[in-house]
Motif scaffolding. Structure first.
Motif, short mmCIF file in Angstrom:
data_model
loop_
_atom_site.label_atom_id
_atom_site.label_comp_id
_atom_site.label_asym_id
_atom_site.label_seq_id
_atom_site.Cartn_x
_atom_site.Cartn_y
_atom_site.Cartn_z
N PHE A 70 0.88 -1.20 -0.06
CA PHE A 70 -0.10 0.10 0.01
C PHE A 70 0.99 1.43 -0.16
O PHE A 70 0.60 2.30 -1.04
N ILE A 117 2.26 7.00 -6.80
CA ILE A 117 1.23 7.78 -7.26
C ILE A 117 1.68 9.31 -7.00
O ILE A 117 1.72 10.16 -7.90
N PHE A 159 -6.99 -5.20 -6.61
CA PHE A 159 -7.68 -4.12 -7.28
C PHE A 159 -8.23 -3.11 -6.29
O PHE A 159 -8.03 -1.62 -6.43
N ALA A 204 -5.48 -0.76 -4.69
CA ALA A 204 -4.89 0.12 -5.83
C ALA A 204 -5.73 1.07 -5.83
O ALA A 204 -5.68 2.51 -5.75
N VAL A 205 -7.20 0.88 -5.87
CA VAL A 205 -8.21 1.97 -5.67
C VAL A 205 -8.10 2.91 -4.46
O VAL A 205 -8.07 4.23 -4.41
N PHE A 206 -7.74 2.19 -3.37
CA PHE A 206 -7.66 2.88 -1.93
C PHE A 206 -6.32 3.84 -2.14
O PHE A 206 -6.42 5.01 -1.77
N ALA A 207 -5.46 3.28 -2.67
CA ALA A 207 -3.89 3.99 -2.70
C ALA A 207 -4.25 5.31 -3.72
O ALA A 207 -3.57 6.29 -3.42
N ILE A 208 -4.86 5.15 -4.66
CA ILE A 208 -4.90 6.24 -5.68
C ILE A 208 -5.95 7.17 -5.10
O ILE A 208 -5.82 8.27 -5.11
N ALA A 209 -7.08 6.74 -4.48
CA ALA A 209 -8.10 7.65 -3.99
C ALA A 209 -7.36 8.90 -2.77
O ALA A 209 -7.50 9.96 -2.80
N ILE A 210 -6.67 7.97 -1.91
CA ILE A 210 -5.95 8.68 -0.80
C ILE A 210 -4.87 9.61 -1.23
O ILE A 210 -4.94 10.67 -0.86
N THR A 211 -4.26 9.31 -2.41
CA THR A 211 -3.03 9.97 -2.87
C THR A 211 -3.70 11.31 -3.98
O THR A 211 -3.02 12.46 -4.06
N LEU A 212 -4.83 10.92 -4.52
CA LEU A 212 -5.50 12.16 -5.47
C LEU A 212 -6.10 13.15 -4.25
O LEU A 212 -6.16 14.31 -5.05
N ILE A 259 -4.56 15.34 -2.53
CA ILE A 259 -4.00 16.54 -2.59
C ILE A 259 -3.97 17.56 -3.65
O ILE A 259 -3.90 18.65 -3.68
N ALA A 296 -13.83 5.89 -3.91
CA ALA A 296 -13.28 6.84 -4.78
C ALA A 296 -13.92 8.01 -4.91
O ALA A 296 -13.23 9.07 -5.50
N TYR A 343 -20.38 9.36 -13.57
CA TYR A 343 -19.43 8.84 -12.74
C TYR A 343 -19.85 7.27 -12.24
O TYR A 343 -19.02 6.37 -12.37
#
Lengths: 229, 229, 229, 229
Positions: free
Chosen positions: B28, B35, C28, C31-39, C41, C109, D69
């Protein structure tokens, strides 16, 4: 991940206590590739249509954005495939490889910017040369760092699996040096003919999708490294 | 992923029913690093050139954006490498580690914001100090949380693999405390000389790419944890 | 990934030819968690300072953005940890789980949007209730889908590993139903006191970082499922 | 990742030295899916409310963004599930598969753009047909490339695991060709009734969440390939 202990053990022995842990570099690089390639789309903004204007015309007018998206997607996809194939032959890692790889990824992750620049200015003749030069220049620098990285790991079997056939290794080196020279040529061409420069880039991306030199993904020996997914 | 059952078994025993599952935290965290590092590029907007203006001038004028991109890429890349190397030595996880790691990632994922701030204001003298202070301050806070996380896991071998050499462990602790102090110094320097502050940050990033204390990635014993990719 | 063939074999038997392949859903989702959390910012824009204005004031004025970033980071991090812990107990998957999980991820997300809304409007009294209601409402809906997903997999040991202790299972169900009720309460509170609603959300996120019910990550039996990373 | 050496060995034998390494294509594709699905949210901008205006009205007015969405999330989630299920049956890879897959991912990663277009223009009658046509057209092209990819790998068992039941293989082919035809129909419908076109797309996404043809995830033989996570 999923790297077997025995692999690690061998590498530790071969490398004086340093970890061979190329898997983590590979996984991290793959993630950066996947994100950079998917971020390309956010550079294309929804066009603003109002009143009598036709939305279809507005959308067709965006063709440089679609073209840039397609070329960069293909280029990054190809670079990813090459990067990934090469790392399968790398048995050990060291701090110089780590550093070279981060600088190389810095170039790859930069690609969405010149892609957006290309899409914005390719239609305007006075800016076209600059836009294509920045775009092809970015790809040339990326190719240079990839080649440097490869020469570092492959030179004198420094970090490459010793079971890889030397003939194969030389064929790959030729392939990357050749590709690098052609990307530099594409950069130079931008100042003569932006269209020729872009055409060369597209051809290069398509060429690198073609099969590699015979048996290039295999190794001479046990196939130990090819056990990596 | 790919963590072997035996690892898990040992950890469960050692930890009274708690899962040692550090692999998921690692995967994670790696994704968040990848990212954050790749998102840096979307902070650089395509410049707007019109009429007699030269696009090249506009692009050159963006140099602080490129500089900020390069520094932050290098910093995040280095932090990732250090984070990843340390997690290879961690044999167990608990809820405090989980929490400290989320707070640490919160700092890492925040970096694109001060990077954009730096790029926007480094040229304007009246705002430069603020921009560099926020940037170096963010890195200092990130370094503090990384050190706290490390002191928590390494203190009294709380979560660290017991086979790790205590001399090595102390060397790492010194390294991180030292790095943290220097990042805090870079923050203080921002109020005296923003240029000196940024220079120190660049030097620090390059220093941390250098090899770690001898054998730092290995373990005393079976190499069980180094089986992790 | 790294799921062992024997696991698969057992699941195939137990599930009439359907794959138990929960690993891919897990990877999967992670990955969605990691992207949502980093987005999160990228919702914070660099402030525009000009002339006599102080950049520091502008930056301090953005405090709701930092607060929103921190709360949502903590919330998504906590939801990730819970989601991941639960999937380690799931031995089989079916199409309903797949569907429920996609709808659940759709909520996760979505979180960056109400976070940005919260940051934008929390200072303006006339809009505050709406912003906090949308934010807490999104979290409540996310909690509802998580609970539904859990009730579906755990009910009558439908998809859960049969070696999990039933007492543990009931403790988890209570935990999630209780959390869901409190998130719904936070939503209702938004219309009475937005500040109280947000406070409850922060408390909930911190509470869920706390250790789970005794032994909750373990299983009664062989620990077969806990072999998953 | 986590692919066992024996798998690789078999594939190398069956494929004349080419690597069967479908795991890396799969992991890369999964990452692209996860990023594309999570990026959907950044196309929804926070509405601007001022003075007497009600923020709730502004938020309700954004319903096409929420609808877009939700539909795109469901569509990409479904496509991911299908893509992933099919790759579990693929035993070998070659350069044509690699290329077809990159082009297919290019379509998937493009989806956020027509989604934003749909959200922006679905309310305006003069632009609605264009927006829905571009949206359904993108999905149709995606479906076409997915079908071409499947026909390539499944035709004459070219890259598919030889232990897969031929009846199953034909059932899958029928399923994908049928789906593709319906997506093309949705595109054609856009010019007659945009509402009917969107409804068909929603129905299709929900249908593909339903269980596949009996036993479709299994193989005739050893289940060797189903050992892949």
């Amino acid at each position: 991940m999923g790297q077997h202990r025995e692999d690690e053990g061998v590498a530790v022995t071969a490398n004086g206590g340093q970890s061979s842990d190329t898997g983590r570099i590979e996984a991290f690089s793959d993630a950066v590739f996947a994100i950079a390639i998917t971020l390309l789309i956010i550079e294309i903004g929804v066009p603003h249509a109002e009143g009598a204007e036709s939305l279809s015309d507005k959308l067709l007018h965006l063709w440089p954005s679609y073209l840039g998206y397609a070329i960069s997607f293909l280029v990054i996809g190809t670079v990813w495939a090459n990067h990934h194939n090469r790392f399968r032959l790398i048995a050990r890692s060291d701090h110089i490889l780590l550093f070279l790889n981060i600088v190389f990824l810095m170039c790859v992750a930069f690609i969405p910017f010149p892609t957006a620049l290309l899409a914005e200015y390719i239609r305007e003749e006075e800016y076209r040369t600059t836009a294509v030069a920045v775009y092809s220049g970015t790809l040339a620098v990326t190719a240079i760092f990839f080649t440097v990285l490869w020469l570092y790991v492959a030179g004198n079997y420094r970090l490459v699996d010793r079971s890889v056939d030397p003939i194969l290794l030389r064929a790959m080196t030729r392939r990357y040096v050749f590709g690098m020279v052609l990307y530099i040529l594409a950069f130079a061409l931008a100042f003569v003919s932006p269209a020729a420069s872009l055409s060369l880039i597209i051809i290069l991306a398509l060429l690198f999708v073609l099969p590699e030199p015979e048996g290039s993904s295999g190794t001479r020996g046990t196939g130990r490294r090819s056990a990596r997914g």
